[in-house]
Write an enzyme that holds these catalytic residues in place. Structure first.
Site, mmCIF file in Angstrom:
data_model
loop_
_atom_site.group_PDB
_atom_site.id
_atom_site.type_symbol
_atom_site.label_atom_id
_atom_site.label_comp_id
_atom_site.label_asym_id
_atom_site.label_seq_id
_atom_site.Cartn_x
_atom_site.Cartn_y
_atom_site.Cartn_z
ATOM 1 N N LEU B 63 0.699 -1.235 0.000
ATOM 2 C CA LEU B 63 -0.109 -0.028 -0.009
ATOM 3 C C LEU B 63 0.918 1.227 -0.030
ATOM 4 C CD1 LEU B 63 -2.896 -1.000 2.472
ATOM 5 C CD2 LEU B 63 -2.917 -1.275 -0.105
ATOM 6 N N ARG B 64 2.189 1.340 0.098
ATOM 7 C CA ARG B 64 3.286 2.157 -0.143
ATOM 8 C C ARG B 64 3.233 3.073 1.023
ATOM 9 N NH1 ARG B 64 6.145 -1.217 -2.962
ATOM 10 N NH2 ARG B 64 5.705 -1.269 -5.203
ATOM 11 N N ASN B 94 7.464 -3.126 3.568
ATOM 12 C CA ASN B 94 8.611 -2.550 3.016
ATOM 13 C C ASN B 94 8.066 -0.908 2.944
ATOM 14 O OD1 ASN B 94 7.129 -3.485 1.005
ATOM 15 N ND2 ASN B 94 8.679 -3.731 -0.358
ATOM 16 N N ASP B 152 9.250 -9.148 3.289
ATOM 17 C CA ASP B 152 9.059 -8.939 1.578
ATOM 18 C C ASP B 152 9.653 -7.793 0.787
ATOM 19 O OD1 ASP B 152 7.533 -10.005 -0.675
ATOM 20 O OD2 ASP B 152 6.323 -8.324 -0.694
ATOM 21 N N HIS B 179 9.729 -14.005 1.313
ATOM 22 C CA HIS B 179 9.878 -13.711 -0.189
ATOM 23 C C HIS B 179 11.271 -14.394 -0.456
ATOM 24 C CE1 HIS B 179 10.965 -10.795 -3.385
ATOM 25 N NE2 HIS B 179 12.216 -11.319 -3.423
ATOM 26 N N HIS B 232 4.452 -15.486 -3.397
ATOM 27 C CA HIS B 232 4.535 -15.510 -4.765
ATOM 28 C C HIS B 232 5.473 -16.708 -5.205
ATOM 29 C CE1 HIS B 232 8.029 -13.139 -3.460
ATOM 30 N NE2 HIS B 232 7.466 -11.967 -3.409
ATOM 31 N N ASP B 305 0.208 -9.900 -4.941
ATOM 32 C CA ASP B 305 1.666 -8.973 -4.762
ATOM 33 C C ASP B 305 1.351 -7.604 -5.508
ATOM 34 O OD1 ASP B 305 3.966 -8.311 -4.417
ATOM 35 O OD2 ASP B 305 5.025 -9.592 -5.661
ATOM 36 N N PHE B 323 10.795 -3.234 -9.577
ATOM 37 C CA PHE B 323 9.934 -4.680 -9.773
ATOM 38 C C PHE B 323 8.516 -4.266 -9.480
ATOM 39 C CE2 PHE B 323 14.430 -6.303 -9.059
ATOM 40 C CZ PHE B 323 14.501 -7.263 -10.271
ATOM 41 N N GLY B 324 7.759 -5.119 -10.131
ATOM 42 C CA GLY B 324 6.396 -5.188 -9.591
ATOM 43 C C GLY B 324 5.255 -4.335 -10.369
#
Lengths: 309, 425
Positions: B63-64, B94, B152, B179, B232, B305, B323-324
């Site tokens: 959710l940042r 993270n 993660d 992860h 994942h 993810d 990434f992502g």
């Protein structure tokens, strides 16, 4: 010779047809003639601007492109990583769009990231010429290698081309593989197993770890520069062992057919991947490669620069 | 007193072994007996032809917030979740600062209470600052309300530290999520090591880099007798390892993201960074193994993810892009389309179970059930609705999806949290 070129960009040899590759080579033939004249300049790109945008250091390729552009009467600007705004945190896309806003017609890009030229080509109206992107492609090097072989042997089809060295990290190797196999050559890759994974066989080439078995049937041996310090050291034990196992030494060169060509994209590590005597020997066409590089780059700039408007 | 009657839907409630067409009653935010509703003036929702499922849970989203609100906020991420049919999401630690301390967890919980339209459950970090060097205060994180611990985005490389984390987590009753990435094997890899990395000259991320850590986690789950959940899963070898270990009774589990079954590494050939995620897209053989793992229950949980990034961050050279990809608003559609319709690997009942009962069990949540008295978190799904993904319609603050323009069959049409409709098509 009818015009059958419609690409504004040259990203790699993988996406070119054999006909397109041959068309570039034929165009280069004409420009090579120009190089032998007293006045070596033609007005083909007069009024056009070429930007040499080298995010990764290079002398040979950058100079070759610059000279090629001058011979075509284009205006040339050189930008290197240290003098560009990339060091101030500007993105590649923004830098390139600024150059385009200054009406740069042709952008020659050298970059450490695979895919960077394609990324820009999709976003710019200017021509984008790949001058080497990461370990992906170095199409003008591949073309000048093919040009040099064709000049000496008259053809590419059915020739046995041996490429020796660090294939995994080599954009030169990939462009050669794509171009040569399209034109019908048989390609063998030789080097340490860590730098020449078997996966390459899926690209339609043969992988060998025994150079002495391969050299006697070679029509061309193309030696790639081997670097130990810059790469991760776990790939091979050291330069000395590399030379022992894979170097084209004087002794090993005796295995070659008399008409086998010895090539190297430069810069050479004398005594490492190739002995001095072999590099300077009769079979060596290393300096022809440099001369031909100019003609090939003129052809590429002329063809792509003529498409982008 | 508020009341809602969801009429004539096919109620699929795997937690209670129910699958029948009936009316579902909600009173004051809880699932209620139908008799409780008769005397009242209830709002009615016509669910004819729809599936009435327990509110779906996505136990793997980013959710940042705090720190990266230009990519996503708890509010926008929660809206994206609602639009995807999710009533509960579990967010990864993270952030900046990392969720490695009770104060940050309290901040996330406060923020969620004020701004989020779905239930947001935080995870805490395994190690301080997610640096893999010292244990985070796992017990205090548990008291602050985290539902699991994970680093993660990163992976604890020191096996001894990981062992102690698992032992400690067992004491405080928190599952460990991991992860799986061996940094030495993966190096600077950005795409699956194989044909396409060889062809394109992009640094390879070998499947063994995941498998080695999955094996490590199996050994530690055994040693510590505690649950480790592998996040994942992307590689065939990981599926085989987890299958074999579960057969022996090891407390190990694995989850699947939609991109790892819908795409292969062939998609990277134009250097489009919307196909860059970690772990990377892999080969057809890996996809087939994951599908088998879903079919036989080896891989028991579905998730997204969800990893939002701003356009300017993704619009760069491939190896330099983060990434992502975002996933909350496409995952249910992709999984129904691929697993139920296209490959026929599982039925819709199992799919709902993998999105409800399984994560609720793993994380010990009061969710994923339509039992009378449970929170009225309900998702209405039309499994046959054909629709087209349009990234410019996303509720998420970011648009980094490779699925723009995909035609999918099946999606959520209404999301109800605590008895209140928070989103409808």
């Amino acid at each position: 010779m009818s015009t059958n070129w419609n690409r504004k960009d040259l990203i790699g040899l993988r996406e070119l047809s054999p006909e397109e590759i041959n068309f570039i080579l034929e165009t280069a033939d004409a420009f090579k003639q120009v190089g032998t004249r007293e006045i070596k300049k033609v007005p083909a790109l007069r009024g056009k601007t070429m930007v040499n945008f080298f995010v990764e250091p290079s002398t040979r390729t950058r100079t070759s492109f610059e000279l090629a552009a001058h011979r075509l009467s284009a205006d040339v600007i050189n930008i290197s990583a240290t003098t560009s705004s990339l060091t101030k945190g500007e993105t590649l896309k923004d830098t390139a769009r600024n150059l385009e806003a200054l009406h740069a017609d042709i952008l020659v890009l050298r970059h450490s990231s695979a895919g960077a030229p394609q990324f820009l080509a999709q976003r710019l109206k200017s021509s984008v010429i790949n001058a080497g992107d990461g370990a992906h492609e170095h199409p003008t090097q591949g073309l000048l290698d093919i040009y040099t072989i064709r000049e000496r042997r008259g053809k590419i089809d059915k020739l046995h081309i041996v490429i020796v060295g660090d294939i995994l990290f080599s954009r030169v190797a990939r462009s050669n593989i794509f171009g040569l196999t399209k034109l019908g050559a048989r390609v063998t890759l030789v080097g340490p197993s860590t730098l020449v994974p078997r996966e390459f066989e899926k690209l339609g080439v043969t992988v060998s770890y025994k150079i002495d078995d391969v050299l006697p049937t070679a029509d061309v041996v193309n030696l790639l520069r081997i670097q130990h310090e810059r790469q991760r050291k776990e790939y091979f034990p050291g330069i000395g062992e590399y030379t022992t196992l894979f170097g084209l030494t004087k002794e090993r060169a005796k295995l070659l057919k008399p008409d086998c060509l010895v090539m190297h994209p430069g810069p050479i590590n004398r005594g490492v991947e190739i002995d001095s005597e072999v590099a300077d020997g009769l079979q060596s066409v290393i300096l022809d490669q440099v001369t031909n590089g100019l003609a090939v780059r003129m052809a590429v700039l002329y063809l792509c620069g003529g498409i982008a408007t | 007193m508020s009341a809602t009657l969801i009429r004539s839907g096919r109620v699929i409630d795997p937690a209670n072994k129910r699958d029948e067409v009936l009316d579902l009653a909600i009173v004051d935010g809880k699932i209620a007996e139908q008799s409780a509703i008769k005397s009242q003036k209830a709002e009615t929702v016509d669910a004819k032809g729809l599936i009435v499922a327990p509110g779906l849970i996505d136990m793997h989203v980013h959710l940042r917030e705090p720190g990266f609100s230009h990519k996503e906020t708890i509010e926008s991420g929660a809206r994206a979740a609602a639009a995807g049919g999710f009533t509960t999401i579990v967010c990864m630690p993270n952030t900046s600062p990392a969720a490695d301390n009770p104060a940050t967890i309290a901040w996330v919980n406060d923020r969620a209470a004020v701004t989020a339209c779905v239930n947001v459950l935080p995870t805490g970090a395994i190690s301080k600052n997610i640096a893999g060097e010292e244990l985070a205060p796992i017990g205090s994180l548990g008291r602050a309300g985290v539902v699991a611990i994970t680093d993660d985005g990163h992976c604890v490389q020191n096996h001894e530290l990981m062992r102690r984390a698992v032992e400690y987590a067992r004491m405080v009753g928190l599952p460990v999520l991991d992860h799986c990435q061996d940094y030495n094997l993966v190096g600077n890899g950005v795409v699956n090591e194989g044909y396409w990395s060889t062809l394109l000259g992009l640094p390879g991320w070998p499947a063994a880099g995941e498998e080695a850590i999955v094996m490590r986690n199996i050994l530690l789950a055994e040693l510590c007798d505690h649950r480790i959940h592998c996040q994942h899963i992307s590689a065939a070898g990981s599926v085989h390892l987890i299958r074999e270990a579960r057969a022996r009774g090891v407390k190990i589990s694995g989850e699947v993201c939609p991109h790892h079954i819908a795409l292969t590494d062939e998609a990277i050939q134009n250097f489009d960074t919307n196909y860059k995620m970690n772990p990377p897209l892999r080969s057809k053989e890996d996809v087939d193994a994951i599908l088998e793992g879903i079919t036989d229950g080896t891989l028991s949980i579905l998730c997204s993810d969800h990893a939002p990034h701003a356009e300017f961050e993704k619009e760069v050279e491939f190896d330099q892009a983060p990434f992502g990809i975002v996933g909350l608003e496409t995952e249910l559609g992709i999984f129904i389309d691929q697993l139920v319709h296209k490959h026929r690997k599982i039925d819709i009942v199992r799919l709902i179970e993998m999105y409800t009962v399984e994560p609720a069990k793993l994380l010990k949540l009061d969710a994923g059930t339509l039992l009378v008295g449970a929170p009225a978190d309900v998702t209405l799904i039309d499994p046959d609705l054909e629709w087209t993904v349009k990234i410019d319609k996303f509720e998420s603050a970011s648009r980094n999806s490779p699925f723009d323009g995909w035609k999918l069959k099946g999606r959520a049409v209404r999301t109800i949290v605590g008895g209140k409709t928070v989103w409808r098509l």
